[in-house]
Motif scaffolding. Structure first.
Motif, PDB file in Angstrom:
ATOM      1  N   THR A 223       0.828  -1.216   0.000  1.00  0.00           N
ATOM      2  CA  THR A 223       0.000   0.000   0.000  1.00  0.00           C
ATOM      3  C   THR A 223       0.855   1.256   0.000  1.00  0.00           C
ATOM      4  O   THR A 223       0.463   2.278  -0.587  1.00  0.00           O
ATOM      5  CB  THR A 223      -0.980   0.027   1.191  1.00  0.00           C
ATOM      6  N   GLU A 224       2.023   1.209   0.639  1.00  0.00           N
ATOM      7  CA  GLU A 224       2.961   2.341   0.577  1.00  0.00           C
ATOM      8  C   GLU A 224       3.367   2.608  -0.859  1.00  0.00           C
ATOM      9  O   GLU A 224       3.431   3.755  -1.302  1.00  0.00           O
ATOM     10  CB  GLU A 224       4.233   2.025   1.364  1.00  0.00           C
ATOM     11  N   PHE A 225       3.683   1.535  -1.570  1.00  0.00           N
ATOM     12  CA  PHE A 225       4.144   1.680  -2.945  1.00  0.00           C
ATOM     13  C   PHE A 225       3.057   2.307  -3.817  1.00  0.00           C
ATOM     14  O   PHE A 225       3.328   3.225  -4.609  1.00  0.00           O
ATOM     15  CB  PHE A 225       4.555   0.317  -3.510  1.00  0.00           C
ATOM     16  N   LEU A 226       1.831   1.829  -3.668  1.00  0.00           N
ATOM     17  CA  LEU A 226       0.737   2.369  -4.475  1.00  0.00           C
ATOM     18  C   LEU A 226       0.494   3.842  -4.181  1.00  0.00           C
ATOM     19  O   LEU A 226       0.419   4.673  -5.092  1.00  0.00           O
ATOM     20  CB  LEU A 226      -0.542   1.570  -4.218  1.00  0.00           C
ATOM     21  N   VAL A 227       0.375   4.177  -2.900  1.00  0.00           N
ATOM     22  CA  VAL A 227      -0.022   5.535  -2.518  1.00  0.00           C
ATOM     23  C   VAL A 227       1.148   6.513  -2.589  1.00  0.00           C
ATOM     24  O   VAL A 227       1.017   7.616  -3.146  1.00  0.00           O
ATOM     25  CB  VAL A 227      -0.642   5.533  -1.108  1.00  0.00           C
ATOM     26  N   ASP A 228       2.302   6.136  -2.025  1.00  0.00           N
ATOM     27  CA  ASP A 228       3.416   7.073  -1.903  1.00  0.00           C
ATOM     28  C   ASP A 228       4.296   7.143  -3.145  1.00  0.00           C
ATOM     29  O   ASP A 228       4.754   8.220  -3.527  1.00  0.00           O
ATOM     30  CB  ASP A 228       4.292   6.715  -0.701  1.00  0.00           C
ATOM     31  N   VAL A 229       4.561   6.004  -3.752  1.00  0.00           N
ATOM     32  CA  VAL A 229       5.479   5.979  -4.902  1.00  0.00           C
ATOM     33  C   VAL A 229       4.725   6.212  -6.211  1.00  0.00           C
ATOM     34  O   VAL A 229       5.115   7.061  -7.022  1.00  0.00           O
ATOM     35  CB  VAL A 229       6.254   4.647  -4.963  1.00  0.00           C
ATOM     36  N   LEU A 230       3.634   5.478  -6.419  1.00  0.00           N
ATOM     37  CA  LEU A 230       2.883   5.623  -7.664  1.00  0.00           C
ATOM     38  C   LEU A 230       1.844   6.735  -7.604  1.00  0.00           C
ATOM     39  O   LEU A 230       1.346   7.177  -8.647  1.00  0.00           O
ATOM     40  CB  LEU A 230       2.191   4.296  -8.014  1.00  0.00           C
TER      41      LEU A 230
ATOM     42  N   LEU B  76      -5.592  -7.618   1.548  1.00  0.00           N
ATOM     43  CA  LEU B  76      -6.040  -6.392   0.891  1.00  0.00           C
ATOM     44  C   LEU B  76      -5.713  -6.402  -0.601  1.00  0.00           C
ATOM     45  O   LEU B  76      -6.495  -5.901  -1.426  1.00  0.00           O
ATOM     46  CB  LEU B  76      -5.390  -5.197   1.587  1.00  0.00           C
ATOM     47  N   ALA B  77      -4.577  -6.975  -0.974  1.00  0.00           N
ATOM     48  CA  ALA B  77      -4.187  -7.017  -2.389  1.00  0.00           C
ATOM     49  C   ALA B  77      -5.193  -7.786  -3.233  1.00  0.00           C
ATOM     50  O   ALA B  77      -5.423  -7.448  -4.400  1.00  0.00           O
ATOM     51  CB  ALA B  77      -2.799  -7.641  -2.527  1.00  0.00           C
ATOM     52  N   GLU B  78      -5.802  -8.822  -2.649  1.00  0.00           N
ATOM     53  CA  GLU B  78      -6.780  -9.605  -3.396  1.00  0.00           C
ATOM     54  C   GLU B  78      -8.031  -8.790  -3.692  1.00  0.00           C
ATOM     55  O   GLU B  78      -8.654  -8.937  -4.752  1.00  0.00           O
ATOM     56  CB  GLU B  78      -7.141 -10.862  -2.618  1.00  0.00           C
ATOM     57  N   ILE B  79      -8.425  -7.940  -2.754  1.00  0.00           N
ATOM     58  CA  ILE B  79      -9.581  -7.078  -2.990  1.00  0.00           C
ATOM     59  C   ILE B  79      -9.249  -6.039  -4.056  1.00  0.00           C
ATOM     60  O   ILE B  79     -10.058  -5.770  -4.945  1.00  0.00           O
ATOM     61  CB  ILE B  79     -10.017  -6.410  -1.680  1.00  0.00           C
ATOM     62  N   LEU B  80      -8.046  -5.480  -3.986  1.00  0.00           N
ATOM     63  CA  LEU B  80      -7.641  -4.485  -4.983  1.00  0.00           C
ATOM     64  C   LEU B  80      -7.472  -5.092  -6.366  1.00  0.00           C
ATOM     65  O   LEU B  80      -7.574  -4.413  -7.377  1.00  0.00           O
ATOM     66  CB  LEU B  80      -6.346  -3.811  -4.553  1.00  0.00           C
TER      67      LEU B  80
ATOM     68  N   ARG C  92      -7.666   4.284   2.326  1.00  0.00           N
ATOM     69  CA  ARG C  92      -7.851   5.132   1.148  1.00  0.00           C
ATOM     70  C   ARG C  92      -7.978   4.272  -0.114  1.00  0.00           C
ATOM     71  O   ARG C  92      -8.797   4.569  -1.000  1.00  0.00           O
ATOM     72  CB  ARG C  92      -6.691   6.112   1.015  1.00  0.00           C
ATOM     73  N   LEU C  93      -7.200   3.231  -0.186  1.00  0.00           N
ATOM     74  CA  LEU C  93      -7.282   2.319  -1.324  1.00  0.00           C
ATOM     75  C   LEU C  93      -8.599   1.554  -1.324  1.00  0.00           C
ATOM     76  O   LEU C  93      -9.230   1.378  -2.376  1.00  0.00           O
ATOM     77  CB  LEU C  93      -6.103   1.339  -1.290  1.00  0.00           C
ATOM     78  N   LEU C  94      -9.025   1.104  -0.153  1.00  0.00           N
ATOM     79  CA  LEU C  94     -10.273   0.358  -0.062  1.00  0.00           C
ATOM     80  C   LEU C  94     -11.480   1.241  -0.375  1.00  0.00           C
ATOM     81  O   LEU C  94     -12.425   0.803  -1.046  1.00  0.00           O
ATOM     82  CB  LEU C  94     -10.419  -0.245   1.335  1.00  0.00           C
ATOM     83  N   ARG C  95     -11.463   2.469   0.096  1.00  0.00           N
ATOM     84  CA  ARG C  95     -12.593   3.376  -0.156  1.00  0.00           C
ATOM     85  C   ARG C  95     -12.773   3.677  -1.634  1.00  0.00           C
ATOM     86  O   ARG C  95     -13.868   4.037  -2.078  1.00  0.00           O
ATOM     87  CB  ARG C  95     -12.391   4.674   0.622  1.00  0.00           C
ATOM     88  N   ALA C  96     -11.700   3.544  -2.409  1.00  0.00           N
ATOM     89  CA  ALA C  96     -11.779   3.816  -3.846  1.00  0.00           C
ATOM     90  C   ALA C  96     -12.259   2.618  -4.650  1.00  0.00           C
ATOM     91  O   ALA C  96     -12.471   2.724  -5.860  1.00  0.00           O
ATOM     92  CB  ALA C  96     -10.408   4.261  -4.369  1.00  0.00           C
ATOM     93  N   VAL C  97     -12.456   1.465  -3.994  1.00  0.00           N
ATOM     94  CA  VAL C  97     -12.932   0.268  -4.691  1.00  0.00           C
ATOM     95  C   VAL C  97     -14.415   0.422  -5.010  1.00  0.00           C
ATOM     96  O   VAL C  97     -15.224   0.757  -4.142  1.00  0.00           O
ATOM     97  CB  VAL C  97     -12.702  -0.993  -3.828  1.00  0.00           C
ATOM     98  N   GLU C  98     -14.778   0.174  -6.247  1.00  0.00           N
ATOM     99  CA  GLU C  98     -16.166   0.350  -6.688  1.00  0.00           C
ATOM    100  C   GLU C  98     -17.102  -0.625  -5.977  1.00  0.00           C
ATOM    101  O   GLU C  98     -16.818  -1.833  -5.881  1.00  0.00           O
ATOM    102  CB  GLU C  98     -16.248   0.136  -8.202  1.00  0.00           C
TER     103      GLU C  98
ATOM    104  N   VAL D  37      -1.236   6.570  -6.392  1.00  0.00           N
ATOM    105  CA  VAL D  37      -2.512   5.998  -6.824  1.00  0.00           C
ATOM    106  C   VAL D  37      -3.331   5.556  -5.616  1.00  0.00           C
ATOM    107  O   VAL D  37      -2.797   4.983  -4.669  1.00  0.00           O
ATOM    108  CB  VAL D  37      -2.267   4.771  -7.741  1.00  0.00           C
ATOM    109  N   THR D  38      -4.628   5.822  -5.653  1.00  0.00           N
ATOM    110  CA  THR D  38      -5.540   5.232  -4.670  1.00  0.00           C
ATOM    111  C   THR D  38      -6.629   4.407  -5.358  1.00  0.00           C
ATOM    112  O   THR D  38      -7.078   3.398  -4.820  1.00  0.00           O
ATOM    113  CB  THR D  38      -6.198   6.308  -3.778  1.00  0.00           C
ATOM    114  N   ASP D  39      -7.042   4.818  -6.553  1.00  0.00           N
ATOM    115  CA  ASP D  39      -8.029   4.055  -7.316  1.00  0.00           C
ATOM    116  C   ASP D  39      -7.288   3.162  -8.309  1.00  0.00           C
ATOM    117  O   ASP D  39      -6.704   3.643  -9.276  1.00  0.00           O
ATOM    118  CB  ASP D  39      -8.967   5.010  -8.055  1.00  0.00           C
ATOM    119  N   VAL D  40      -7.318   1.850  -8.049  1.00  0.00           N
ATOM    120  CA  VAL D  40      -6.582   0.909  -8.906  1.00  0.00           C
ATOM    121  C   VAL D  40      -7.504   0.181  -9.873  1.00  0.00           C
ATOM    122  O   VAL D  40      -7.115  -0.809 -10.491  1.00  0.00           O
ATOM    123  CB  VAL D  40      -5.792  -0.111  -8.055  1.00  0.00           C
ATOM    124  N   GLY D  41      -8.753   0.660  -9.984  1.00  0.00           N
ATOM    125  CA  GLY D  41      -9.677   0.052 -10.937  1.00  0.00           C
ATOM    126  C   GLY D  41     -10.337  -1.213 -10.449  1.00  0.00           C
ATOM    127  O   GLY D  41     -10.753  -2.057 -11.255  1.00  0.00           O
ATOM    128  N   ALA D  42     -10.458  -1.360  -9.131  1.00  0.00           N
ATOM    129  CA  ALA D  42     -11.051  -2.570  -8.565  1.00  0.00           C
ATOM    130  C   ALA D  42     -12.556  -2.416  -8.372  1.00  0.00           C
ATOM    131  O   ALA D  42     -13.071  -1.313  -8.167  1.00  0.00           O
ATOM    132  CB  ALA D  42     -10.395  -2.892  -7.228  1.00  0.00           C
TER     133      ALA D  42
END
Length: 246
Positions: A114-121, A234-238, A154-160, A123-128
């Motif tokens: 989640t650090e990599f997604l949010v801080d490095v990339l 969490l990765a499986e949900i994303l 933040r990543l979970l809240r962006a999941v459709e 991104v919070t919405d990964v299209g899930a």
């Protein structure tokens, strides 16, 4: 950017679907991810149980295996913390100066998923899309060690279409703690009972976290009670795209 997946020995042995989920998310975002075959354990078990000199060869192997990558991504807060915080300690005390320099330079390139997604990339919405009732347990290593804060949420809240339920006493330990659950079984079981009650009170049908070790512990307790709550990293949900239209 050259990206490598550090799956961890625990996930590789028991939860390989988590690694596949990480790969699916990163590839969806346009990244090529390598999986170095030479990777093994990060040495956390040795470190935590007092066999610290025995962990040094694993520290050296990790540094050698991932030396060429710009980013090393792992779906484990505990293993990310081990590499960043404890590899330098081991290298300085039991290794050699060259190894200490290697691991010190590598530390900032090692990221929990989640650090990599949010801080490095960024991104919070990964299209899930995951149309289920979900509650999130912040594991001790993610909460107190890496201080992930609200990145996972933040990543979970962006999941459709997700129905995200707040977990009561979310910051309390589930009682796993690696060998703690074995050495202090009664205390661990009592903590697990409290955590399981909290999960059930949410009405969620899925419990997720950033560490499969804690999910295994809580999931075992729930299954022994005959509960139908599923545990998912969490990765499986994303990675999920159930009926996604976007």
């Amino acid at each position: 950017m050259r990206v490598a997946l550090f799956i961890t020995c625990f996930n590789d042995t028991l939860f390989p679907e988590t690694g596949r989920a990480v790969l699916a998310v990163l590839e969806r975002l346009g990244h090529t991810v390598d999986f170095p075959q030479e990777q093994t354990c990060c040495g956390q078990m040795h470190f935590n149980t007092g066999y610290r000199p025995d962990a040094v060869p694993l520290v050296a192997r990790f540094a050698r295996t991932f030396a060429e990558y710009d980013a090393v991504v792992t779906p484990s807060a505990s293993c990310a913390g081990m590499v960043r915080d404890n590899h330098p300690v081991l290298a300085e005390k039991y290794g050699h100066p060259g190894l200490h320099q290697q691991v010190t330079e590598m530390g900032p390139r090692v990221h929990e998923f989640t650090e990599f997604l949010v801080d490095v990339l960024g991104v919070t919405d990964v299209g899930a899309r995951f149309p289920h009732q979900v509650t999130y347990h912040p594991t001790c290593h993610s909460l107190r060690g890496l201080r992930l804060g609200d990145r996972p949420l933040r990543l979970l809240r962006a999941v459709e279409d997700i129905d995200l339920r707040e977990l009561p006493a979310a910051d309390s330990c589930c009682g796993f703690g690696g060998t703690f659950a074995v050495k202090n079984a009664e205390t661990s079981a009592a903590m697990l009972t409290d955590k399981a009650q909290g999960v059930l009170s949410t009405g969620a049908d899925v419990l997720c976290a950033a560490d499969n070790s804690c999910l295994m512990h809580i999931g075992g307790g729930l299954s022994r009670q005959g509960c139908a709550v599923r545990t998912m990293h969490l990765a499986e949900i994303l990675a999920a795209t159930e009926g996604a239209t976007r």
